[in-house]
Design a protein around this motif. Sequence first.
Motif, PDB file in Angstrom:
ATOM      1  N   UNK A 111       0.816  -1.210   0.000  1.00  0.00           N
ATOM      2  CA  UNK A 111       0.000   0.000   0.000  1.00  0.00           C
ATOM      3  C   UNK A 111       0.850   1.260   0.000  1.00  0.00           C
ATOM      4  N   UNK A 112       1.905   1.268   0.803  1.00  0.00           N
ATOM      5  CA  UNK A 112       2.769   2.445   0.846  1.00  0.00           C
ATOM      6  C   UNK A 112       3.456   2.661  -0.496  1.00  0.00           C
ATOM      7  N   UNK A 113       3.838   1.566  -1.165  1.00  0.00           N
ATOM      8  CA  UNK A 113       4.455   1.689  -2.488  1.00  0.00           C
ATOM      9  C   UNK A 113       3.446   2.204  -3.517  1.00  0.00           C
ATOM     10  N   UNK A 114       2.220   1.699  -3.476  1.00  0.00           N
ATOM     11  CA  UNK A 114       1.190   2.152  -4.419  1.00  0.00           C
ATOM     12  C   UNK A 114       0.932   3.647  -4.279  1.00  0.00           C
ATOM     13  N   UNK A 115       0.846   4.117  -3.040  1.00  0.00           N
ATOM     14  CA  UNK A 115       0.584   5.537  -2.808  1.00  0.00           C
ATOM     15  C   UNK A 115       1.758   6.389  -3.284  1.00  0.00           C
ATOM     16  N   UNK A 116       2.983   5.968  -2.943  1.00  0.00           N
ATOM     17  CA  UNK A 116       4.160   6.723  -3.361  1.00  0.00           C
ATOM     18  C   UNK A 116       4.301   6.725  -4.882  1.00  0.00           C
ATOM     19  N   UNK A 117       4.029   5.590  -5.507  1.00  0.00           N
ATOM     20  CA  UNK A 117       4.101   5.510  -6.970  1.00  0.00           C
ATOM     21  C   UNK A 117       3.101   6.461  -7.610  1.00  0.00           C
ATOM     22  N   UNK A 118       1.906   6.533  -7.054  1.00  0.00           N
ATOM     23  CA  UNK A 118       0.876   7.421  -7.591  1.00  0.00           C
ATOM     24  C   UNK A 118       1.278   8.890  -7.435  1.00  0.00           C
ATOM     25  N   UNK A 119       1.840   9.247  -6.288  1.00  0.00           N
ATOM     26  CA  UNK A 119       2.238  10.632  -6.042  1.00  0.00           C
ATOM     27  C   UNK A 119       3.374  11.076  -6.960  1.00  0.00           C
ATOM     28  N   UNK A 120       4.294  10.155  -7.280  1.00  0.00           N
ATOM     29  CA  UNK A 120       5.505  10.499  -8.042  1.00  0.00           C
ATOM     30  C   UNK A 120       5.454  10.004  -9.487  1.00  0.00           C
ATOM     31  N   UNK A 121       4.260   9.676  -9.979  1.00  0.00           N
ATOM     32  CA  UNK A 121       4.140   9.008 -11.268  1.00  0.00           C
ATOM     33  C   UNK A 121       4.607   9.852 -12.444  1.00  0.00           C
ATOM     34  N   UNK A 122       4.577  11.179 -12.326  1.00  0.00           N
ATOM     35  CA  UNK A 122       4.948  12.045 -13.448  1.00  0.00           C
ATOM     36  C   UNK A 122       6.422  12.462 -13.421  1.00  0.00           C
ATOM     37  N   UNK A 123       7.155  12.040 -12.408  1.00  0.00           N
ATOM     38  CA  UNK A 123       8.561  12.433 -12.273  1.00  0.00           C
ATOM     39  C   UNK A 123       9.443  11.326 -12.816  1.00  0.00           C
ATOM     40  N   UNK A 124      10.404  11.697 -13.663  1.00  0.00           N
ATOM     41  CA  UNK A 124      11.351  10.701 -14.161  1.00  0.00           C
ATOM     42  C   UNK A 124      12.206  10.200 -12.987  1.00  0.00           C
ATOM     43  N   UNK A 125      12.261   8.901 -12.832  1.00  0.00           N
ATOM     44  CA  UNK A 125      12.905   8.325 -11.656  1.00  0.00           C
ATOM     45  C   UNK A 125      11.962   8.230 -10.477  1.00  0.00           C
ATOM     46  N   UNK A 126      10.687   8.541 -10.709  1.00  0.00           N
ATOM     47  CA  UNK A 126       9.705   8.543  -9.625  1.00  0.00           C
ATOM     48  C   UNK A 126       9.508   7.186  -8.981  1.00  0.00           C
TER      49      UNK A 126
END
Length: 436
Positions: free
Chosen positions: A83-98
Motif C-alpha cells: 500500500x505504501x508503495x502504491x501511494x508513493x508511486x501514484x504521487x511520483x508518477x509524473x517524475x522521471x525516476x519517480x
Amino acid sequence: MTPIEIGLLAIALMLVAIYLGMHIGIALIMISFGCVAVLRDPEIATRMVGAAVNDSISDYLFGVVPLFVLMGMLVAICGVGKDSFDVAEWLLRRIRGGLGMATVGSNATFAAITGVSIASAAVFTKIAVPEMMRHGHTARFSVGVVAASSILGMLIPPSLLLIVYGVLAEESIGKLFIAGLIPGLLLTFLFCLLIVLMTRYWPSFVGQSQVAEGLRNTETVASASKKALPIATLILLVLGGLYSGVFTPIEAGAVGALGAFCLALARRRLTLAKFWQVLVETGHVSVAVLFLIMAASLYSRMLAMTGLPGGIAELMSGHALGPYQFLLMYIAVLLILGCILDSVSILLILVPIALPIAQAFGMDPIWFGLITVVAVEIGLITPPFGISVYTVKAALDDRSISIKDIFIGVLPFIGCMFLLLALMIAIPGISTALVR
C-alpha cells in the motif's frame, strides 16, 4: 599473562571462533567464562555468568524487544508495504525516476513501523523490482534501490540496532529513537537526490523509464487516501506518542503491536495459522536477540575486568591520538567487520570495547551510537557478507539477476551513506539536536 593481554587474546579468539562458524552468543559466553576463570578462578567465573544472565534481561526495559518485533511481523503480513508503495508511486508518477523515489519513500515508511531491514528487503523485492523493470529501469538499478533503501529500517526508529546499542550503552532507547529521526530522513533525501541525478546524468545505469507508463496507475485521490490512512495512523500512534512523551518506548511498542493486530484483523489477513506463525517467529527473533544481549553483558564485564578499554585509551593518549583519529580507526574497523559479520554481532563485539574509550574522549554516547549504526548499516550492503543483498537475491524470482548485479546496483548508494557519515561527524547536531 597480564589482564590486558588476556583481553586482547579474548578478542582474537572471538574472531577465530566466529570465522570457524561458532554461534556468536556461544562464543561470547565461552570465551568470557574462560578469561574470567584465568583472571580470577572458575567459581567466580560461574557466579559471574549467573549474575550476567540475571541482570542483563531482568529489567522491564527489555520488553521493548519482543513488542517491536511482534509489531513488525504483524505489519509485514497485512499488506502495508504494498500500500505504501502504491501511494508513493501514484504521487511520483509524473517524475522521471519517480518509481525509484517511490521505493525509497515507501521503504522509509515501512521502516518507521517495523525497524527490521531484512523484512523491508524481502517485501520490496517482491513489490518494487518487477514494477520498476516493467517500466524500463535496468535490473541493476531496480535491485540496487531496493537493497540500499532497505537499510533505512535500521536507522529510522523504531530500530532493532538502536535498541541493542541502547542496551549495551545503558542509554535511553527513547532518546536514541528520537535522535535517529533526522539522520534517517536525511539519508532518505540523499537517496532520492541521487536517483534524480542518476536519471539525468547516468541514464545507461538507470534505464529509460517511460513516464507515460506511470499514468496507467489506477489510483485516485480517494483510493490513495484509503490506503495511506491506516499507515499514517499507525505511524502517528507509535512515533507521535513516543516523541510527544505520551508513551515510553515499551508502551509505544505495545500500542504499535495492538494497532498492527487490529489492522491485520480489519483487513482479514490474519488467520489462526498466520497468527501462530507470527507468534513463533516473534519468539525466535526475540529469544535470539535477548540471548545475544545476555552474552554481550558477560563479555562487557570480562573486558572491564581486564582493563582493556582503559588501556587502549591510555595508549592512544600516549601516542597523541585525538578523538577524531580514534573515531576514524573505529569506523574503519566497523566497515571491515561489516564485510564478514552481521550487524548485531558487530555491535556486541565492538561497543563494549569502544564506548568507554569514546566517553573518555568526551564523546556524546548518542552521537557515537548513531555513527556506529550508520557505519554498521554500510556493511549490510557491502560484499562479501551484505545480508540485505543476499535477502534481495533470495526473494527474487528472476535467476538472471546475480549477486554481482545487486552489489553493483548498490554501489552509488553506498556513496550517499559515506556522505551522511561525514556530515554526522562534522555536524554533531544532526544526531543530537532533538535530544540535547
